[in-house]
Scaffold this motif. Structure first.
Motif, PDB file in Angstrom:
ATOM      1  N   LYS A  77      -2.902  -2.102  -4.383  1.00 58.55           N
ATOM      2  CA  LYS A  77      -1.631  -2.593  -3.823  1.00 58.55           C
ATOM      3  C   LYS A  77      -0.621  -2.919  -4.929  1.00 58.55           C
ATOM      4  O   LYS A  77       0.571  -2.965  -4.696  1.00 58.55           O
TER       5      LYS A  77
ATOM      6  N   HIS B  15      -8.697  -9.958   6.815  1.00 58.79           N
ATOM      7  CA  HIS B  15      -8.856  -8.505   6.834  1.00 58.79           C
ATOM      8  C   HIS B  15     -10.297  -8.127   7.161  1.00 58.79           C
ATOM      9  O   HIS B  15     -10.559  -7.236   7.974  1.00 58.79           O
TER      10      HIS B  15
ATOM     11  N   ASN C 282       0.824  -1.220   0.000  1.00 57.73           N
ATOM     12  CA  ASN C 282       0.000   0.000   0.000  1.00 57.73           C
ATOM     13  C   ASN C 282       0.851   1.260   0.000  1.00 57.73           C
ATOM     14  O   ASN C 282       0.356   2.343  -0.308  1.00 57.73           O
TER      15      ASN C 282
ATOM     16  N   ASN D 284     -15.363  -5.458  -0.006  1.00 53.67           N
ATOM     17  CA  ASN D 284     -15.703  -6.554   0.908  1.00 53.67           C
ATOM     18  C   ASN D 284     -17.036  -6.295   1.614  1.00 53.67           C
ATOM     19  O   ASN D 284     -17.840  -7.220   1.827  1.00 53.67           O
TER      20      ASN D 284
ATOM     21  N   THR E 225     -11.886   1.492  -2.375  1.00 54.41           N
ATOM     22  CA  THR E 225     -11.188   0.750  -1.310  1.00 54.41           C
ATOM     23  C   THR E 225     -11.607  -0.717  -1.308  1.00 54.41           C
ATOM     24  O   THR E 225     -12.726  -1.064  -1.719  1.00 54.41           O
ATOM     25  N   GLY E 226     -10.687  -1.530  -0.794  1.00 52.73           N
ATOM     26  CA  GLY E 226     -10.984  -2.947  -0.655  1.00 52.73           C
ATOM     27  C   GLY E 226     -12.040  -3.185   0.416  1.00 52.73           C
ATOM     28  O   GLY E 226     -12.859  -4.098   0.299  1.00 52.73           O
ATOM     29  N   THR E 227     -12.029  -2.354   1.432  1.00 52.96           N
ATOM     30  CA  THR E 227     -13.037  -2.490   2.495  1.00 52.96           C
ATOM     31  C   THR E 227     -14.433  -2.268   1.919  1.00 52.96           C
ATOM     32  O   THR E 227     -15.386  -2.984   2.292  1.00 52.96           O
TER      33      THR E 227
ATOM     34  N   GLU F 110     -11.329  -4.331   9.432  1.00 53.72           N
ATOM     35  CA  GLU F 110     -12.241  -3.442   8.713  1.00 53.72           C
ATOM     36  C   GLU F 110     -13.238  -2.777   9.663  1.00 53.72           C
ATOM     37  O   GLU F 110     -14.293  -2.295   9.230  1.00 53.72           O
TER      38      GLU F 110
ATOM     39  N   GLU G 131      -3.778 -13.190   3.789  1.00 50.91           N
ATOM     40  CA  GLU G 131      -3.066 -12.188   4.587  1.00 50.91           C
ATOM     41  C   GLU G 131      -1.729 -12.741   5.079  1.00 50.91           C
ATOM     42  O   GLU G 131      -0.880 -11.995   5.569  1.00 50.91           O
TER      43      GLU G 131
ATOM     44  N   SER H 162      -7.901  -8.832  -2.823  1.00 52.03           N
ATOM     45  CA  SER H 162      -7.095  -7.622  -2.687  1.00 52.03           C
ATOM     46  C   SER H 162      -5.729  -7.832  -3.366  1.00 52.03           C
ATOM     47  O   SER H 162      -5.160  -6.910  -3.949  1.00 52.03           O
ATOM     48  N   ARG H 163      -5.242  -9.096  -3.285  1.00 50.81           N
ATOM     49  CA  ARG H 163      -3.979  -9.466  -3.968  1.00 50.81           C
ATOM     50  C   ARG H 163      -4.222 -10.629  -4.934  1.00 50.81           C
ATOM     51  O   ARG H 163      -3.397 -11.527  -5.045  1.00 50.81           O
TER      52      ARG H 163
ATOM     53  N   ASP I  60     -11.964 -12.401  -1.342  1.00 43.49           N
ATOM     54  CA  ASP I  60     -11.271 -11.125  -1.148  1.00 43.49           C
ATOM     55  C   ASP I  60      -9.978 -11.196  -1.956  1.00 43.49           C
ATOM     56  O   ASP I  60      -8.994 -11.783  -1.537  1.00 43.49           O
TER      57      ASP I  60
END
Ligand code: PLP
Length: 340
Positions: free
Chosen positions: A204, A84, A7, A63, A58-60, A89, A144, A173-174, A171
């Motif tokens: 990210k 996460h 990030n 999700n 945002t990822g939040t 969150e 994570e 995110s990655r 999720d």
């Protein structure tokens, strides 16, 4: 020399250029601009199926909206205990799902153990209306802990989802690091494994505030438009998010950037695995390493920045990004090898 978080990395030059290129004249707002319409088409090409693309910042948010779509206020969503969504969150998924419950399930290497999840789900229902209705599962890919769910594991979750009639969220995110590392296609890793909703991360891995919720199941996603607006995530100048995502998926940039990060993590692991304790297998762009406190202080004094993992005093997390320099990784390896 930053190993704290992907990030903290800068924006990739091609993505920054895409923002500049989109900054000409007036375009329709709230997602009716040509960039967002094109993104919808290109994402369907990328995934090889129908999907609805919801650009977000945002990822939040991704999700939380996924939780709201898949889990009613009286429902429960099963996720990894330290995921996460569950740990970082601030209750946003529960809040946007109007009070639904997240239930943490454990397992090795930062992943839900599918057998344990099956057992947990088999034990539900005995309290009737006194307990929440199992509604969804969420998996983080890559996790994570910097690990990956294998295709076999994903198949197990698909079966569990079908057995208990649940929605499946990922999720991602990655997700780029996961796809680049596994060598499988993103379609194989997501909707072909029963994923209904994907949080597709880009921030990210080179973007600036660009994520997307990808909806593969129109029944589950049918209230997305009002949910998104009510949550405050209908972005007026959406073209600038969509332009980034277009550049990100163009010519496999997303995979090239993720591969660079993964390769550095892998080099780090290969060089130190025989002499140092890694907490988890290194399968994407993160490494968790045990080091004593003196060594941690020494590394920091030499200018290496990283997080000590919360709850521990001797585990450090190193994150390798698309912008991490290979020379910095070599210096870090040498520094760790040479500290007595
Ligand atoms: C696995 C995972 N999911 C979701 C997120 C949420 O992203 P954001 O900070 O954009 O809300 C993060 C952020 O670090 C993450 O690591």
């Amino acid at each position: 020399m930053n190993f704290r978080s992907d990030n903290e990395s800068p924006v990739n030059a091609k993505i920054m250029q895409a923002i500049v290129d989109a900054n000409t004249g007036f375009e329709e707002s709230y997602g009716y601009d040509p960039y967002t319409l094109k993104l919808q088409e290109e994402m369907m090409q990328l995934f090889g199926c129908w999907c609805e693309v919801v650009p977000l910042t945002t990822g939040t948010a991704a999700n939380s909206l996924a939780t709201a779509l898949s889990t009613p206020p009286y429902g429960s969503l099963f996720c990894y205990t330290d995921s996460h969504m569950n740990a970082d969150e601030c209750g946003a998924p529960e809040f946007f799902a109007d009070g639904a419950k997240l239930i943490g399930v454990t397992g090795e290497n930062g992943k839900i153990n599918p057998e344990l999840l099956d057992e947990t789900l088999a034990g539900t229902g005995v309290h009737g209306e006194h307990e929440c209705l199992p509604s969804a599962i969420s998996l983080t890919q890559s996790t994570e802990a910097g690990t990956l769910y294998s295709m076999d594991e994903l198949n197990k979750f698909k079966k569990i989802k079908q057995k208990y009639n649940l929605a499946l969220h990922m999720d991602g995110s990655r997700i780029a690091n996961a796809v680049a590392s596994s060598g499988t296609s993103i379609a194989d890793m997501t909707w072909k494994r029963g994923v209904d909703l994907l949080s597709f991360g880009a921030t990210k891995n080179g973007a600036m505030l660009a994520e997307a919720l990808i909806i593969f199941n129109p029944k589950i996603g049918k209230e997305i438009k009002r949910r998104r607006k009510r949550a405050g995530h209908l972005i007026s100048k959406m073209r600038f998010i969509s332009a980034q995502l277009l550049a990100y998926i163009n010519d496999d940039l997303w995979l090239d950037l993720a591969k660079q990060a993964n390769d550095l993590a892998s080099e780090f692991y290969q060089q130190l695995k025989s002499t140092h304790e890694f907490i988890y297998p290194v399968q994407a762009n993160e490494a968790f390493l045990r080091l004593n406190e003196e060594k941690i202080i020494n590394l920091r004094q030499q200018g290496f920045a990283f997080h000590i993992w919360p709850g521990s005093t001797d585990i450090i997390r190193l994150v390798f990004s698309h912008c991490t320099q290979s020379s910095h990784v070599k210096m870090l390896i040498n520094a760790i090898k040479s500290i007595k």
